[in-house]
Write a protein that holds these residues in place. Structure first.
Motif, PDB file in Angstrom:
ATOM      1  N   TYR A 169       0.830  -1.198   0.000  1.00  0.00           N
ATOM      2  CA  TYR A 169       0.000   0.000   0.000  1.00  0.00           C
ATOM      3  C   TYR A 169       0.869   1.255   0.000  1.00  0.00           C
ATOM      4  N   ASP A 170       0.432   2.276  -0.739  1.00  0.00           N
ATOM      5  CA  ASP A 170       1.177   3.526  -0.754  1.00  0.00           C
ATOM      6  C   ASP A 170       0.754   4.470   0.369  1.00  0.00           C
ATOM      7  N   ASN A 171      -0.262   4.092   1.141  1.00  0.00           N
ATOM      8  CA  ASN A 171      -0.720   4.927   2.251  1.00  0.00           C
ATOM      9  C   ASN A 171      -0.502   4.266   3.616  1.00  0.00           C
ATOM     10  N   ARG A 221     -11.234  -1.520  12.082  1.00  0.00           N
ATOM     11  CA  ARG A 221     -11.363  -2.371  10.896  1.00  0.00           C
ATOM     12  C   ARG A 221     -12.042  -1.621   9.763  1.00  0.00           C
ATOM     13  N   GLN A 222     -13.046  -0.813  10.111  1.00  0.00           N
ATOM     14  CA  GLN A 222     -13.755  -0.056   9.085  1.00  0.00           C
ATOM     15  C   GLN A 222     -12.838   0.925   8.374  1.00  0.00           C
ATOM     16  N   VAL A 223     -12.030   1.674   9.145  1.00  0.00           N
ATOM     17  CA  VAL A 223     -11.146   2.646   8.491  1.00  0.00           C
ATOM     18  C   VAL A 223     -10.054   1.942   7.695  1.00  0.00           C
ATOM     19  N   ARG A 224      -9.608   0.773   8.150  1.00  0.00           N
ATOM     20  CA  ARG A 224      -8.599   0.034   7.385  1.00  0.00           C
ATOM     21  C   ARG A 224      -9.153  -0.377   6.026  1.00  0.00           C
ATOM     22  N   VAL A 225     -10.373  -0.882   6.015  1.00  0.00           N
ATOM     23  CA  VAL A 225     -10.996  -1.284   4.747  1.00  0.00           C
ATOM     24  C   VAL A 225     -11.193  -0.072   3.843  1.00  0.00           C
ATOM     25  N   MET A 226     -11.694   1.028   4.425  1.00  0.00           N
ATOM     26  CA  MET A 226     -11.930   2.235   3.631  1.00  0.00           C
ATOM     27  C   MET A 226     -10.633   2.803   3.061  1.00  0.00           C
ATOM     28  N   ALA A 227      -9.571   2.795   3.869  1.00  0.00           N
ATOM     29  CA  ALA A 227      -8.315   3.415   3.450  1.00  0.00           C
ATOM     30  C   ALA A 227      -7.493   2.527   2.528  1.00  0.00           C
ATOM     31  N   LEU A 228      -7.332   1.254   2.898  1.00  0.00           N
ATOM     32  CA  LEU A 228      -6.411   0.377   2.179  1.00  0.00           C
ATOM     33  C   LEU A 228      -7.069  -0.412   1.049  1.00  0.00           C
ATOM     34  N   GLN A 280     -10.682  -0.200  -0.106  1.00  0.00           N
ATOM     35  CA  GLN A 280     -11.619   0.542  -0.953  1.00  0.00           C
ATOM     36  C   GLN A 280     -11.037   1.866  -1.450  1.00  0.00           C
ATOM     37  N   ARG A 281     -10.026   2.396  -0.746  1.00  0.00           N
ATOM     38  CA  ARG A 281      -9.414   3.677  -1.083  1.00  0.00           C
ATOM     39  C   ARG A 281     -10.488   4.755  -1.262  1.00  0.00           C
ATOM     40  N   TYR A 290      -7.150  11.869   7.096  1.00  0.00           N
ATOM     41  CA  TYR A 290      -7.759  12.141   5.785  1.00  0.00           C
ATOM     42  C   TYR A 290      -7.567  13.609   5.450  1.00  0.00           C
ATOM     43  N   ALA A 291      -6.925  13.893   4.312  1.00  0.00           N
ATOM     44  CA  ALA A 291      -6.600  15.269   3.950  1.00  0.00           C
ATOM     45  C   ALA A 291      -7.782  16.017   3.342  1.00  0.00           C
ATOM     46  N   GLY A 292      -8.757  15.307   2.788  1.00  0.00           N
ATOM     47  CA  GLY A 292      -9.911  15.949   2.181  1.00  0.00           C
ATOM     48  C   GLY A 292     -10.056  15.597   0.717  1.00  0.00           C
ATOM     49  N   GLU A 293     -11.286  15.760   0.225  1.00  0.00           N
ATOM     50  CA  GLU A 293     -11.581  15.334  -1.144  1.00  0.00           C
ATOM     51  C   GLU A 293     -10.807  16.116  -2.191  1.00  0.00           C
ATOM     52  N   SER A 294     -10.417  17.355  -1.879  1.00  0.00           N
ATOM     53  CA  SER A 294      -9.696  18.169  -2.859  1.00  0.00           C
ATOM     54  C   SER A 294      -8.336  17.577  -3.216  1.00  0.00           C
ATOM     55  N   ARG A 295      -7.802  16.739  -2.320  1.00  0.00           N
ATOM     56  CA  ARG A 295      -6.510  16.098  -2.590  1.00  0.00           C
ATOM     57  C   ARG A 295      -6.659  14.858  -3.486  1.00  0.00           C
ATOM     58  N   HIS A 296      -7.876  14.342  -3.574  1.00  0.00           N
ATOM     59  CA  HIS A 296      -8.143  13.143  -4.378  1.00  0.00           C
ATOM     60  C   HIS A 296      -7.241  11.987  -3.959  1.00  0.00           C
ATOM     61  N   GLU A 297      -7.062  11.843  -2.670  1.00  0.00           N
ATOM     62  CA  GLU A 297      -6.249  10.767  -2.107  1.00  0.00           C
ATOM     63  C   GLU A 297      -7.014  10.073  -0.999  1.00  0.00           C
ATOM     64  N   PRO A 298      -6.858   8.757  -0.868  1.00  0.00           N
ATOM     65  CA  PRO A 298      -7.508   8.060   0.251  1.00  0.00           C
ATOM     66  C   PRO A 298      -6.844   8.448   1.565  1.00  0.00           C
ATOM     67  N   ALA A 299      -7.493   8.108   2.655  1.00  0.00           N
ATOM     68  CA  ALA A 299      -6.883   8.336   3.970  1.00  0.00           C
ATOM     69  C   ALA A 299      -5.584   7.555   4.060  1.00  0.00           C
TER      70      ALA A 299
END
Length: 214
Positions: free
Chosen positions: A71-73, A98-105, A107-108, A187-196
């Motif tokens: 993973y890059d994050n 577990r939820q944030v891990r799935v969302m970040a790694l 589902q991105r 999480y930096a925000g949607e403007s960054r277009h990057e996952p947490a």
């Protein structure tokens, strides 16, 4: 949870059961940035003891699991902190972690808004509520003692790595507790277009703690 991930968690649970020790109380930090907050009022106090749970020490794996190295994050050297935090957290906090891990790694996930919107969505998707157990102010404190933090806590803190702005994130675990360096899901925000991402932050000045509750 995949069989490989389950096996790693079981191994970590056995390791921690045998070797877990309470982390030593740290010396309080000194910060001299009066332009951002009042250094004369940087009082450090414990959080509400009614929500206390045993502190957790996080071991380092000599070789992080292969599935945690792609993973890059998330840096591979922090994989053990992520896994141990889930293994040793309270049931409510486990659901959030577990939820944030799935969302970040996996589902991105990228959501509208910023750090608050992301973590609020994570708690909702996990079906977990939260209680505020400590509350100070950004500029004047008081600030939470490091012993008050638990894996899965939603924190507000002064981001000393970026112009001392306000920021919030999910506390994963300590990387270097004496210097108040901790792994945070940020999480930096949607403007960054990057996952947490899982990133190390200086938690010298945490002014709000929200703890997952069933």
């Amino acid at each position: 949870m995949t069989p490989r991930y389950t096996a790693v968690v079981v191994q970590l649970q056995s390791l921690l059961t045998l070797s877990l020790t309470l982390a030593a109380v740290c010396a309080l930090p000194t910060v001299a940035n009066a332009a951002i907050f009042n250094s004369a009022n940087t009082t450090i106090v414990p959080a509400n003891t009614a929500y206390a749970s045993p502190p957790v020490a996080f071991p380092q794996l000599a070789t992080p699991p292969a599935f945690m190295q792609s993973y890059d994050n998330l840096k591979p050297e922090h994989a053990s902190v992520v896994l141990a935090s889930e293994a040793m957290a309270t049931p409510a906090a486990q659901q959030v972690l577990r939820q944030v891990r799935v969302m970040a790694l996996d589902q991105r996930t990228i959501l509208p808004g910023g750090c608050w919107d992301y973590l609020n969505a994570a708690f909702q998707r996990a079906g977990i509520s939260r209680d505020t157990i400590f509350e100070g102010t950004y500029r004047a404190g008081p600030y939470a003692d490091s012993e008050s933090l638990r894996s899965g806590d939603w924190l507000y803190y002064i981001n000393h790595g970026y112009n001392d702005i306000e920021h919030s994130g999910l506390f994963i675990g300590w990387v270097d507790k004496p210097s108040r360096q901790a792994l945070i899901l940020s999480y930096a925000g949607e403007s960054r277009h990057e996952p947490a991402r899982y990133k190390v932050y200086d938690l010298s000045h945490v002014y709000q703690i929200m703890r997952p509750t069933a």
